[in-house]
Structure formats: C-alpha cells, structure tokens
Design a protein around this motif. Structure first.
Motif, PDB file in Angstrom:
ATOM      1  N   ILE A  54      30.457 -27.683  31.840  1.00  0.00           N
ATOM      2  CA  ILE A  54      29.184 -26.579  32.321  1.00  0.00           C
ATOM      3  C   ILE A  54      28.884 -25.763  31.442  1.00  0.00           C
ATOM      4  CG2 ILE A  54      28.123 -25.883  34.262  1.00  0.00           C
ATOM      5  CD1 ILE A  54      30.314 -27.178  35.645  1.00  0.00           C
ATOM      6  N   LEU A  55      27.656 -25.673  31.106  1.00  0.00           N
ATOM      7  CA  LEU A  55      26.725 -24.563  30.293  1.00  0.00           C
ATOM      8  C   LEU A  55      26.861 -23.906  30.778  1.00  0.00           C
ATOM      9  CD1 LEU A  55      24.894 -25.225  26.704  1.00  0.00           C
ATOM     10  CD2 LEU A  55      24.004 -23.720  28.711  1.00  0.00           C
ATOM     11  N   ILE A  56      26.834 -22.510  30.141  1.00  0.00           N
ATOM     12  CA  ILE A  56      26.636 -20.736  31.834  1.00  0.00           C
ATOM     13  C   ILE A  56      26.127 -20.320  30.292  1.00  0.00           C
ATOM     14  CG2 ILE A  56      27.023 -18.964  32.578  1.00  0.00           C
ATOM     15  CD1 ILE A  56      28.645 -21.998  33.533  1.00  0.00           C
ATOM     16  N   TYR A  57      24.643 -19.730  30.867  1.00  0.00           N
ATOM     17  CA  TYR A  57      23.140 -19.791  29.483  1.00  0.00           C
ATOM     18  C   TYR A  57      23.081 -18.120  30.607  1.00  0.00           C
ATOM     19  CZ  TYR A  57      18.957 -18.991  26.977  1.00  0.00           C
ATOM     20  OH  TYR A  57      18.306 -17.947  26.431  1.00  0.00           O
ATOM     21  N   GLY A  58      23.355 -16.992  29.457  1.00  0.00           N
ATOM     22  CA  GLY A  58      23.065 -15.702  30.306  1.00  0.00           C
ATOM     23  C   GLY A  58      23.419 -14.519  29.424  1.00  0.00           C
ATOM     24  N   LEU A 101      25.420 -30.258  33.132  1.00  0.00           N
ATOM     25  CA  LEU A 101      24.739 -29.850  34.154  1.00  0.00           C
ATOM     26  C   LEU A 101      24.685 -27.805  33.581  1.00  0.00           C
ATOM     27  CD1 LEU A 101      23.947 -28.293  37.335  1.00  0.00           C
ATOM     28  CD2 LEU A 101      26.523 -27.816  37.331  1.00  0.00           C
ATOM     29  N   VAL A 102      23.638 -27.514  33.694  1.00  0.00           N
ATOM     30  CA  VAL A 102      23.393 -26.029  33.032  1.00  0.00           C
ATOM     31  C   VAL A 102      23.406 -24.725  34.283  1.00  0.00           C
ATOM     32  CG1 VAL A 102      22.378 -24.191  31.083  1.00  0.00           C
ATOM     33  CG2 VAL A 102      22.513 -26.742  30.615  1.00  0.00           C
ATOM     34  N   GLU A 109      12.900 -18.702  31.836  1.00  0.00           N
ATOM     35  CA  GLU A 109      13.518 -19.743  32.776  1.00  0.00           C
ATOM     36  C   GLU A 109      13.556 -20.641  31.103  1.00  0.00           C
ATOM     37  OE1 GLU A 109      10.972 -22.100  34.416  1.00  0.00           O
ATOM     38  OE2 GLU A 109      11.412 -20.151  35.592  1.00  0.00           O
ATOM     39  N   MET A 110      14.221 -21.622  31.259  1.00  0.00           N
ATOM     40  CA  MET A 110      15.114 -22.332  30.020  1.00  0.00           C
ATOM     41  C   MET A 110      14.273 -23.680  29.904  1.00  0.00           C
ATOM     42  SD  MET A 110      18.719 -21.852  30.427  1.00  0.00           S
ATOM     43  CE  MET A 110      19.450 -22.960  29.187  1.00  0.00           C
ATOM     44  N   SER A 118      20.943 -31.535  33.986  1.00  0.00           N
ATOM     45  CA  SER A 118      20.055 -31.138  35.356  1.00  0.00           C
ATOM     46  C   SER A 118      19.979 -28.852  35.092  1.00  0.00           C
ATOM     47  CB  SER A 118      21.144 -31.033  36.721  1.00  0.00           C
ATOM     48  OG  SER A 118      20.976 -32.534  37.435  1.00  0.00           O
ATOM     49  N   ILE A 119      19.102 -28.241  35.565  1.00  0.00           N
ATOM     50  CA  ILE A 119      19.604 -26.831  35.711  1.00  0.00           C
ATOM     51  C   ILE A 119      18.789 -25.905  36.240  1.00  0.00           C
ATOM     52  CG2 ILE A 119      18.487 -24.872  33.971  1.00  0.00           C
ATOM     53  CD1 ILE A 119      17.376 -26.950  31.517  1.00  0.00           C
TER      54      ILE A 119
END
Length: 505
Positions: A54-58, A101-102, A109-110, A118-119
C-alpha cells in the motif's frame, strides 16, 4: 511481531504520552494505536490481495505514521512516498509494485489515472469510522513478510524497491535500542522524509522505547528562522540526520547547547561524516555524544557504528564507520570474490538478519546483488572499504557510479538517462564534484541539440524543467556545462575523468 507488540503495550501503559509531534498535529500513544486500528479496519473492507503493498503519500504528517502501522497490522507492507517525488516517478513505483491502494495523507489532490487503483484520503478514512475492530495479531506482518518497501535510484532509469521484512526491522531496532545510549523515553528529531530510510532510524527506535518523534518539514528547513524556532521548542535529546543537514545548521552561530540544552546524542548516517563537523559539534555541545553509522537501504538503514571522541579527532584525518552490529558480518572481497588481507581495499559484503530479500519484482537485479553465504542472506554493497588491525572499518567510496549526495543515494546512470531524454540534449555525463573527500554537488556535461535559446542559462532552465518531470529536485545537477564533444575511453565508455578535467579547467 515485537515492534507492534511493544507499541500496543505502551498504548496501554502510557496512553497520554505524546508519540508524535509535527507543526500541525500532536498524537498520543493511545491515539496512535486507536487510529491505526481504524486504518486497518478500513483496509479490511477494501478486499485487497493478501500482502499487497500500500502506497502512503504525504510529507511528515502524523497520519503517515498512523497509516504505516495500520497497513502492517493487516499484513500489508507500506511504500512511503514524499510529496517532493515527481508524479511520473510515483506512477513508475505504483506499476512496479502492483499497488492496488494509495492512502493520501498530503491533503492535496493526486492526479493519477491508473486503472484498478484506488486512492483514499486519510480524512476519508477518519470520516467513514466503521465499527473499529481489534485486528487479530495473527494478521500482523511477521517474520519474513515485508514490513516496508523503500524505492531507491536505479541504473535503468526506473527506481527499484528494496523489501524490508519484519525480521529485518526487528534486527535493526534491537541494535539501536540496546547498543546506543537511547534507553528509555527520549525526544527524537525526525528530519528525513519517510521515502528516505534514514527516517527509520528515529521512527521505530522512538516508538519502541516510549519516546516522542518531533518532525520538521521541508518548509521549515527552507526558512532557517522557522527551523530554529522549532528546534528551540523541540526539547530534542536524540538528533538523527545526515552530516549535510547538521552542517547547514552549524552555519548559524546560535546552533549550540543554549538552543538545544537537552541534546544528548547525535546519530549520523547517509554520507561521509567529516572530522571538522564533529569538532564543531563537540565544541558547541560538550555534553553530547556523537555516533557515526553506515549502511545501505538493502541492509535496513545501518549496520556499523562508532562513537566519535575528541581523542579520535586528534589522531586520524578520516573517521571510521565503526564495527558491525553483533548479529552481522562484513567481508571485504576482491574482484575474484576472495577475502582481502587486513588493511587492503575490497568490496564490502554485508551478511546477517537485517539484509533484505531483494528488489521487488526485479529478480535479475536481486540475483546480481544478493546471495546466500553460509545459510545467511548477503548483499554486495558496491562500496569499497577496508578494516584496520583494531577491527575499525573505513569507507573508501563507490566501486561503480552509485553515489550519495546530502544523504540521498542515487545512480549517475539514472540521472544521465533522464537528462538524455530531454529534447534539448544529445548526450550527457553527470560528474560528482568533490570538496574535501565529500561530494559537494553534481555537474552535468552536455552536448546539446540545436535550439533557439540565446543564453546558456535559458537552455539550462528548459532542460531542468523537462527533467524535473521525472527526477526529484535532489537528483538534478546544480551546474550545467555545454560541450561540442565528450571524451570516451578506448573501450568506448565515457571517460569521466577526462570529462571532469575538461569542464573544470
């Protein structure tokens, strides 16, 4: 898993202790555990493939740490991605890791148009608030299961995902909490973005020792006044950073014991630690202890350490990287794979339980770098080094074209590959420029295509704009030099030594 068990126990025994502080948020151990249960419950309802990443973006948000734990509670490794990473590179990572999933923690916004992806924003997860259930510990990431996957620079122009298992991470955290003077709850500085594995050196040692993570953001780093105000209020006791970051701080005379009176330990990793930096730190922080560490992402952050003392600084011109942790062995091999004698240079090979199983979805690269040695996982680092008679190890640079700049590892071929894709470039060579045995910046020597620009700086700006779509800012060369031709060796390879001499005349 030991790490999760320990954090769960701390959430019960010291629920109101702050686990994480950032400019926007403070969370306690009880909140960290409860919110991560909420994330895990939400993931349980997503119908994801077992163990899928699972990709965690931030960027330095508490919600990222919460999401990390939520993922591994349900048996999913996480891929941390900082907002500074260009979106094209993010897409490459998603495709390589087959991400379904992100979790977007950035509040931005991505713009990703990828089928079957899925985001979900962290805010959405909080708003849904399904009946939060206790996720059974049998679902947790454990043993050889991947805990996280960190993407590093790759020579093919694509990043490669280093798989770090629960056992790998346990080995590293056990070493940090037993062999360094960080026993008991402390305040840890968190400077490195989570897509850079140096961040692991403060996140998990802090959380398993009941300490507090104090995060600083790129916005604060860009404005020294904000940074120093934050440091003054941080109550930092354990400092973890690259040497480059502390060198930047040392440029301000107020960076001293008065600013950080409780600072007790400096931990450095990611690049060469210069003697001069240590001298300044010992003068300004006479009560603090300094540790130099070494290790590639593939061996879980770091595997060697040494305490830097005043006596050491007076006796040697270059600092050692220390000795391996107790469960790890370092060999020094020549080009034939034979061990070299004490004092002789060889490629450093790391053997032990913190060595990764390899690169995700890239078996050929894995086979080239990883192998089994007497029943244990081993990794060919590509780093040159030697061991002296006392057992101290000295790092002597790369044996290929992979380098570290300001703590970030990168491969020159990848940067050259992306520059060469520019419409304004025929050929490019990227040269690391050293100052006192340390890489100060990158220089791009370029044979340009025909163009309409009157000035070289206009051409440079156009090239930087194009490659900025594919490379993070820290991988873009600082200087550009334009040439009619670039020298090559007799076997047809780029003559980097001759190129460097040519552009630095």
């Amino acid at each position: 898993m030991k790490i999760l068990n320990t954090i769960r126990d701390l959430a019960r025994t010291q629920p109101e202790t702050l686990a994480y502080i950032s400019p926007k948020t403070e969370i306690t151990y009880s909140e960290l555990w409860r919110y991560s249960e909420q994330v895990a419950t939400n993931l349980f309802n997503q119908d994801l493939k077992r163990h899928s990443p699972i990709l965690i973006y931030g960027h330095m948000e508490a919600s990222m740490i919460i999401s990390f734990l939520g993922c591994v509670k349900l048996g999913h490794p996480y891929i941390p991605i900082d907002t500074s990473i260009p979106m094209d590179r993010v897409v490459n990572i998603i495709n390589n890791a087959d991400v379904e999933l992100v979790i977007n923690c950035s509040g931005q916004e991505m713009d990703l148009d990828i089928s079957a992806l899925s985001i979900v924003s962290f805010e959405e997860i909080q708003l849904l608030q399904p009946a939060v259930q206790q996720i059974d510990s049998t679902n947790w990431v454990n043993g050889d299961d991947n805990f996280y996957i960190i993407y590093t620079s790759g020579s093919t122009g694509n990043p490669k995902g280093v798989q770090i298992s629960a056992d790998n991470l346990d080995s590293f955290v056990n070493w940090m909490t037993n062999d360094f003077p960080i026993h008991g709850p402390h305040r840890f500085l968190n400077q490195a973005p989570y897509s850079f594995d140096l961040s692991v050196m403060d996140i998990y040692p802090a959380l398993v020792s009941g300490g507090t993570i104090f995060a600083i953001t790129k916005e604060m780093i860009a404005k020294p006044k904000l940074l120093f105000e934050a440091l003054n209020h941080s109550k930092t006791e354990i400092w973890t950073s690259t040497p480059s970051f502390v060198q930047m701080c040392l440029m301000d005379p107020s960076f001293n014991e008065d600013l950080l009176p409780e600072l007790a330990v400096f931990l450095f990793c990611g690049e060469i630690l210069p003697v001069d930096i240590c001298r300044q730190l010992l003068e300004r922080f006479p009560k603090a202890r300094i540790f130099n560490t070494y290790g590639p992402t593939e061996a879980t952050v770091a595997v060697t350490s040494v305490e830097v003392t005043a006596e050491m600084l007076d006796s040697i011109p270059f600092l050692p990287i220390g000795k391996p942790k107790n469960d790890t062995q370092l060999l020094f091999l020549d080009e034939h794979g034979e061990e070299v004698q004490t004092g002789a240079l060889g490629e450093m090979v790391i053997i032990g339980p913190s060595v990764s199983k390899g690169y995700l979805g890239q078996p050929e690269l894995t086979e080239r770098a990883f192998f089994e040695y007497k029943g244990q996982q081993a990794y060919r680092t590509g780093d040159s080094g030697c061991r002296d008679n006392s057992g101290q190890i000295f790092y002597k640079g790369r044996i290929d074209f992979q380098i570290k700049l300001h703590g970030y590892r990168m491969e020159l071929e990848e940067i050259e590959y992306q520059i060469a894709k520019s419409t304004f470039v025929k050929t490019a060579a990227v040269i690391p420029i050293y100052q006192k045995d340390r890489i100060e910046y990158l220089l791009a020597a370029i044979i340009p295509n025909k163009h309409e620009f009157e000035k070289e700086y206009q051409l440079t700006s156009a090239i930087k704009k194009e490659i900025g779509e594919f490379l993070p800012a820290y991988m873009i060369p600082r200087k550009f030099s334009y040439q009619k031709e670039l020298p090559i060796t007799s076997n047809g390879k780029m003559d980097r030594k001759a190129i460097k001499e040519m552009v630095l005349k």
